[in-house]
Scaffold this motif. Structure first.
Motif, PDB file in Angstrom:
ATOM      1  N   GLY A  39      26.822  35.926  10.999  1.00 42.98           N
ATOM      2  CA  GLY A  39      25.662  36.811  11.148  1.00 42.98           C
ATOM      3  C   GLY A  39      24.680  36.349  12.212  1.00 42.98           C
ATOM      4  N   THR A  55       6.569  30.150  14.441  1.00 41.21           N
ATOM      5  CA  THR A  55       5.360  30.373  15.262  1.00 41.21           C
ATOM      6  C   THR A  55       4.549  31.580  14.762  1.00 41.21           C
ATOM      7  N   ASP A 111      15.082  34.341   8.679  1.00 41.46           N
ATOM      8  CA  ASP A 111      16.034  33.790   9.651  1.00 41.46           C
ATOM      9  C   ASP A 111      17.388  33.639   8.972  1.00 41.46           C
ATOM     10  N   TYR A 139      12.059  23.313  19.578  1.00 44.52           N
ATOM     11  CA  TYR A 139      12.864  24.442  19.081  1.00 44.52           C
ATOM     12  C   TYR A 139      13.192  25.356  20.250  1.00 44.52           C
ATOM     13  N   ALA A 164      18.394  40.046   9.975  1.00 42.59           N
ATOM     14  CA  ALA A 164      17.462  41.066  10.489  1.00 42.59           C
ATOM     15  C   ALA A 164      18.076  42.468  10.430  1.00 42.59           C
ATOM     16  N   SER A 179      11.230  28.779  14.434  1.00 41.94           N
ATOM     17  CA  SER A 179      10.462  27.608  13.989  1.00 41.94           C
ATOM     18  C   SER A 179       9.136  27.998  13.336  1.00 41.94           C
TER      19      SER A 179
HETATM   20  C1  SAM Z   1      14.482  33.141  19.873  1.00 37.28           C
HETATM   21  S1  SAM Z   1      14.607  32.434  18.269  1.00 37.28           S
HETATM   22  C2  SAM Z   1      13.057  32.816  17.540  1.00 37.28           C
HETATM   23  C3  SAM Z   1      12.023  31.803  17.932  1.00 37.28           C
HETATM   24  C4  SAM Z   1      10.665  32.027  17.270  1.00 37.28           C
HETATM   25  N1  SAM Z   1       9.951  33.141  17.844  1.00 37.28           N
HETATM   26  C5  SAM Z   1       9.810  30.775  17.404  1.00 37.28           C
HETATM   27  O1  SAM Z   1       8.759  30.826  18.044  1.00 37.28           O
HETATM   28  O2  SAM Z   1      10.250  29.717  16.931  1.00 37.28           O
HETATM   29  C6  SAM Z   1      15.720  33.531  17.478  1.00 37.28           C
HETATM   30  C7  SAM Z   1      16.050  33.196  16.024  1.00 37.28           C
HETATM   31  O3  SAM Z   1      16.888  34.243  15.496  1.00 37.28           O
HETATM   32  C8  SAM Z   1      17.717  33.670  14.494  1.00 37.28           C
HETATM   33  N2  SAM Z   1      18.810  34.631  14.206  1.00 37.28           N
HETATM   34  C9  SAM Z   1      19.994  34.825  14.821  1.00 37.28           C
HETATM   35  N3  SAM Z   1      20.674  35.845  14.249  1.00 37.28           N
HETATM   36  C10 SAM Z   1      19.890  36.329  13.258  1.00 37.28           C
HETATM   37  C11 SAM Z   1      20.011  37.404  12.323  1.00 37.28           C
HETATM   38  N4  SAM Z   1      21.094  38.186  12.282  1.00 37.28           N
HETATM   39  N5  SAM Z   1      18.979  37.627  11.465  1.00 37.28           N
HETATM   40  C12 SAM Z   1      17.878  36.832  11.448  1.00 37.28           C
HETATM   41  N6  SAM Z   1      17.727  35.781  12.293  1.00 37.28           N
HETATM   42  C13 SAM Z   1      18.697  35.557  13.200  1.00 37.28           C
HETATM   43  C14 SAM Z   1      18.144  32.334  15.083  1.00 37.28           C
HETATM   44  O4  SAM Z   1      18.561  31.453  14.062  1.00 37.28           O
HETATM   45  C15 SAM Z   1      16.852  31.892  15.789  1.00 37.28           C
HETATM   46  O5  SAM Z   1      16.097  31.051  14.964  1.00 37.28           O
END
Ligand code: SAM
Length: 303
Positions: free
Chosen positions: A186, A104, A120, A72, A152, A102
């Protein structure tokens, strides 16, 4: 534009999804779900809390179902949320990760007996999270891990002052495209204009500030980028947005980045074109003060 509302994923949503889907594509990675997973180790061996403000985890923890999530993109090592959860919360507290990816944070929340809420924008990511939470923690009863699709910027099902700890790693603007193929409305990683990205992150910060209890914490992992051989200090700008909301800075941890996908690609250019490869991220740990706001950096450190 109306922001997507939170929608809870139930166990039957997850099983129905599994009937039709055995893999999910995130950016260009094919991620398998619904397998028969073998957990050889539920908790880490000899885990020690970090005591300094430089953290380095050359090996991403593989305990419980974390070992399934190496593919991921942009996920963090479980050692990051584990350190934060152990330091800044207690059993049965409520932990929120509004960019759950994913899963975590919620895997750690389950293992450490906290109540978790993960959100998410990408339904595929919420299904990966449900899948990775589908393991026996060895406890007869444990606090619930709730997973939602949602945005978010709109934590509509979460009451004011109800969260004990936020641990999260937001998407960056225009670096990893989490919904590259389905182009989800979004998804903040799709924003190309950096000022627009920060405008949207201001809404995220305001929502997080609203839901965190006074006196409690919010940890955000964020890095910089590079353009025309110069460092763009994205992380400090994000830090400022959280300070403007009223958070105060408890810690700024430097977290080394190991094994990044692009390291080999940029190695040669770093010497030929004379710039250094970015090898750390900031883990900002904020506290929401109790008491009244007074200005732009609104609270005194004592509050
Ligand atoms: C950096 S990743 C997070 C990884 C997570 N910490 C892990 O360990 O798997 C950022 C996540 O934010 C999600 N994302 C993007 N825009 C978003 C939004 N407006 N609201 C919620 N999630 C969002 C993406 O789909 C992605 O899965």
């Amino acid at each position: 534009m109306e922001l997507q509302a939170m929608h809870k994923i139930t166990q039957s949503d997850y099983y129905n999804f599994l009937e039709l889907n055995k893999e999910i594509i995130i950016e260009d990675q094919h991620i398998t779900i619904g397998g028969k997973y073998i957990i050889t180790q539920l908790q880490p061996d000899n885990f020690e809390l970090e005591i300094e403000n430089i953290w380095s985890f050359p090996e991403r923890g593989k305990w419980a179902t974390h070992y399934l999530n190496a593919k991921y993109r942009g996920n963090y090592a479980p050692q990051v949320p584990r350190n934060i959860i152990l330091r800044y919360s207690m059993e049965n507290d409520t932990i929120l990760d509004p960019f759950i990816g994913s899963g975590t944070t919620l895997i750690e929340s389950k293992l450490l007996k906290r109540h978790g809420i993960g959100i998410d924008i990408n339904k595929g990511s919420t299904m990966i999270t449900m899948d990775r939470l589908n393991f026996n923690s060895g406890e007869d009863s444990f606090p619930e891990q709730e997973v939602y699709t949602g945005d978010a910027r709109n934590l509509n099902k979460i009451p004011d002052d109800s969260i004990d700890l936020v641990v999260t790693h937001p998407p960056y603007a225009n670096i990893i495209a989490y919904s590259k193929n389905d182009k989800i409305e979004g998804d903040l990683s799709r924003i190309t204009d950096i000022n627009e990205y920060y405008k949207q992150m201001r809404t995220v910060a305001a929502e997080i500030f609203r839901v965190v209890k006074g006196g409690k914490y919010c940890a955000i992992l964020f890095g910089d980028s590079r353009k025309y051989k110069h460092q763009i200090p994205l992380s400090f700008r994000l830090m400022d947005i959280f300070l403007e909301q009223g958070f105060i800075l408890k810690e700024d941890v430097i977290k080394f980045q190991h094994n990044t996908k692009t390291r080999q690609y940029w190695k040669k250019a770093s010497v030929e074109k004379n710039f250094l490869l970015l090898a750390y991220e900031h883990l900002f740990i904020f506290r929401k003060p109790e008491g009244k706001a007074t200005g732009i950096y609104k609270y005194s450190m004592k509050a």
